[in-house]
Every structure is written in structure tokens, then in C-alpha cells.
Scaffold this active site. Structure first.
Site, short mmCIF file in Angstrom:
data_model
loop_
_atom_site.label_atom_id
_atom_site.label_comp_id
_atom_site.label_asym_id
_atom_site.label_seq_id
_atom_site.Cartn_x
_atom_site.Cartn_y
_atom_site.Cartn_z
N SER A 8 0.82 -1.20 0.00
CA SER A 8 0.00 0.00 0.00
C SER A 8 0.85 1.26 0.00
CB SER A 8 -0.92 0.02 1.22
OG SER A 8 -1.61 1.25 1.29
N HIS A 31 -1.08 -1.25 -4.20
CA HIS A 31 -2.38 -0.90 -3.62
C HIS A 31 -2.48 0.62 -3.45
CE1 HIS A 31 -6.03 -2.15 -1.47
NE2 HIS A 31 -5.79 -1.15 -0.63
N ASP A 33 -4.86 3.51 -2.01
CA ASP A 33 -6.00 3.85 -1.15
C ASP A 33 -6.51 5.24 -1.50
OD1 ASP A 33 -6.28 1.58 0.67
OD2 ASP A 33 -4.26 2.11 1.33
N MET A 35 -9.14 8.00 -0.61
CA MET A 35 -10.01 8.42 0.49
C MET A 35 -10.49 9.85 0.25
SD MET A 35 -7.84 6.99 3.75
CE MET A 35 -6.93 5.44 3.67
N HIS A 64 -8.36 0.94 -4.27
CA HIS A 64 -9.35 0.69 -3.22
C HIS A 64 -10.03 2.01 -2.91
CE1 HIS A 64 -9.98 -0.51 1.29
NE2 HIS A 64 -11.12 -0.36 0.65
N MET A 66 -12.24 4.19 -0.98
CA MET A 66 -12.93 4.46 0.28
C MET A 66 -13.55 5.84 0.16
SD MET A 66 -10.17 2.83 2.96
CE MET A 66 -8.75 2.93 1.88
N MET A 135 -11.81 -5.81 5.22
CA MET A 135 -10.97 -4.90 6.01
C MET A 135 -10.67 -5.55 7.37
SD MET A 135 -10.29 -2.28 4.18
CE MET A 135 -9.48 -1.35 5.52
N GLY A 140 -9.51 4.02 6.81
CA GLY A 140 -9.27 5.45 6.93
C GLY A 140 -7.84 5.82 7.25
N GLY A 142 -3.61 4.26 7.95
CA GLY A 142 -2.64 3.18 7.96
C GLY A 142 -2.06 3.00 9.34
N ASP A 173 -6.95 -6.44 4.23
CA ASP A 173 -6.28 -5.14 4.22
C ASP A 173 -6.34 -4.54 5.63
OD1 ASP A 173 -5.38 -2.56 3.86
OD2 ASP A 173 -6.90 -2.00 2.39
N GLY A 174 -5.15 -4.35 6.23
CA GLY A 174 -5.08 -3.69 7.52
C GLY A 174 -4.30 -4.49 8.54
N SER A 196 2.78 -0.52 6.12
CA SER A 196 3.95 -0.27 6.96
C SER A 196 4.92 -1.44 6.95
CB SER A 196 3.50 0.01 8.40
OG SER A 196 2.63 1.12 8.44
#
Length: 220
Positions: A8, A31, A33, A35, A64, A66, A135, A140, A142, A173-174, A196
Site C-alpha cells: 500500500s 495498492h 488507497d 479516500m 481501493h 474508500m 478490512m 481510513g 494506515g 487489508d489492515g 507499513s
């Protein structure tokens, strides 16, 4: 199930995204994200960055969304060159139409579910998707801690996918790292988003190799 790792860029250096994309040549996907500060309490990036990344890397983009209005925006991400576009079930008003439009534009269509959203009501949509994203943190931000409470849902999702022929990828994811990826793989996931754990490592290439090896150990 073939293990796929999707680093990500939410955890990458936004000032050096082209370099950060190049730093993970062994990734299966990149990936992205997206948002909008409406569906989730954060604002990241949008179509112009996706278009620029598509030109800067050969790694397919796993977008992705969001966002609050995926029915309007998702097809544009497919047109921008994303290899996969995932919308949230909680936000889509016309998910079947949107998923079919994503596919018609040549991208893989994904459906995402938040941690508290049950998977069973969406069983009938499995024929419309190429990937189901569960998820494993609240969406929202990382760097969050992995939610073990989602693992039973991963197992149920794998069972439902198997009931429908097993062609749908199951992504988590997460909070995915070398300490959690084995549990996710054992539960049935085969596509893993890691932020991370990859971009926070001193050697992102080695980090991806370690994640892939850990997932493969769980399914061997």
C-alpha cells in the site's frame, strides 16, 4: 491459492511515489488507497495521481475506493488504467451496475466490507466480483493494529467463495505483517495488502519476500 502481495502506497513517501513504486519490483500489485474525507475521515489522493502512477510503473494498480460515491467515480479509475477497482458495499447504491461497468472497462471488480459488515448478505454478489476485500482494521488510516475478530469472517468468506466455484480472490487489508499474514492465509485469504510492513522496512523487496514466504507456509 496463489499468494499475492499488494504493498500500500498509503505508507509510502507521497513526494516520491514513482520511486516508491519502483522500490517494490517483486510486488504483484500496487495498492492505492483513495479516500475522500466523507466515507472515511481522511483525504489521500485521486484520479490524477492514479493516472501518473500508471505511466510510472508496470506493476498493476489495485485501487481501493474508500469514497462516498463509488458508483460515480469507480469507472473513471478503470478508465485511468487501474488493473483492479474495489468499491465499498457500505457506500455503493448500485453495486451490481457499478461492478459490471468496472469489468466492462477491462479492470477486475472488487467489493470491500468493513470489519463490522457481515459477508453473508453479499453471497449473491460473488458472481459479479473478481475479488472480495475484507478490512482487518477500520478504514481510513494506515498503521492500525490487526483486528483478530475478522478472522472468522475470512473463513466464512472462503467457504462462500468455494460454494460458488472458488474463482474469486479473497483480499485482506489492515495490520498485515509477518506476525498476522499466516493467520490470514490459514483462514483462506490469498491477496494481502501490506503498508507499513513493506514501506516501513529497510528493505521493501526482502519484506515482500518474507510476507510471501510466511503466507505460503500457512497454506503448504
Amino acid at each position: 491459492m496463489a499468494v499475492q502481495i499488494s504493498p500500500s502506497i498509503l505508507a509510502a513517501d507521497f513526494a516520491r511515489l514513482a520511486d516508491e513504486a519502483a522500490a517494490v519490483p517483486n510486488a504483484d500489485w500496487l495498492h492505492v488507497d483513495v479516500m475522500d474525507y466523507h466515507f472515511v475521515p481522511n483525504l489521500t489522493l485521486g484520479l490524477p495521481v492514479v493516472e501518473a502512477l500508471r505511466k510510472a510503473t508496470d506493476t498493476p494498480l489495485d485501487c481501493h475506493l474508500m469514497i462516498a460515491d463509488p458508483d460515480r467515480w469507480a469507472p473513471q479509475y478503470a478508465e485511468a488504467g487501474a488493473g483492479s477497482v474495489t468499491i465499498h458495499a457500505e457506500a455503493a447504491k448500485a453495486p451490481i451496475r457499478t461492478l459490471r461497468e468496472i469489468r466492462s472497462l477491462g479492470a477486475r471488480a472488487g467489493l470491500a466490507l468493513n470489519p463490522a459488515t457481515p459477508v453473508e448478505p453479499y453471497e449473491d454478489l460473488l458472481g459479479e466480483v473478481d475479488m472480495l476485500l475484507l478490512m482487518t482494521v477500520e478504514p481510513g488510516f494506515g498503521g492500525q493494529k490487526f483486528l483478530d475478530v475478522v478472522l472468522p469472517k475470512v473463513r466464512r468468506a472462503r467457504e462462500l467463495i468455494g460454494r460458488h466455484g472458488g474463482r474469486v480472490w479473497l483480499q485482506v487489508d489492515g495490520g498485515v505483517d509477518t506476525g498476522t499474514i499466516e493467520r490470514c492465509a490459514e483462514a483462506g485469504a490469498d491477496v494481502f495488502v501490506a503498508g507499513s510492513a513493506v514501506y516501513g522496512a529497510s528493505d521493501p523487496v526482502a519484506a515482500i519476500d518474507e510476507l510471501r514466504a510466511a503466507a505460503n507456509r500457512a497454506t503448504s
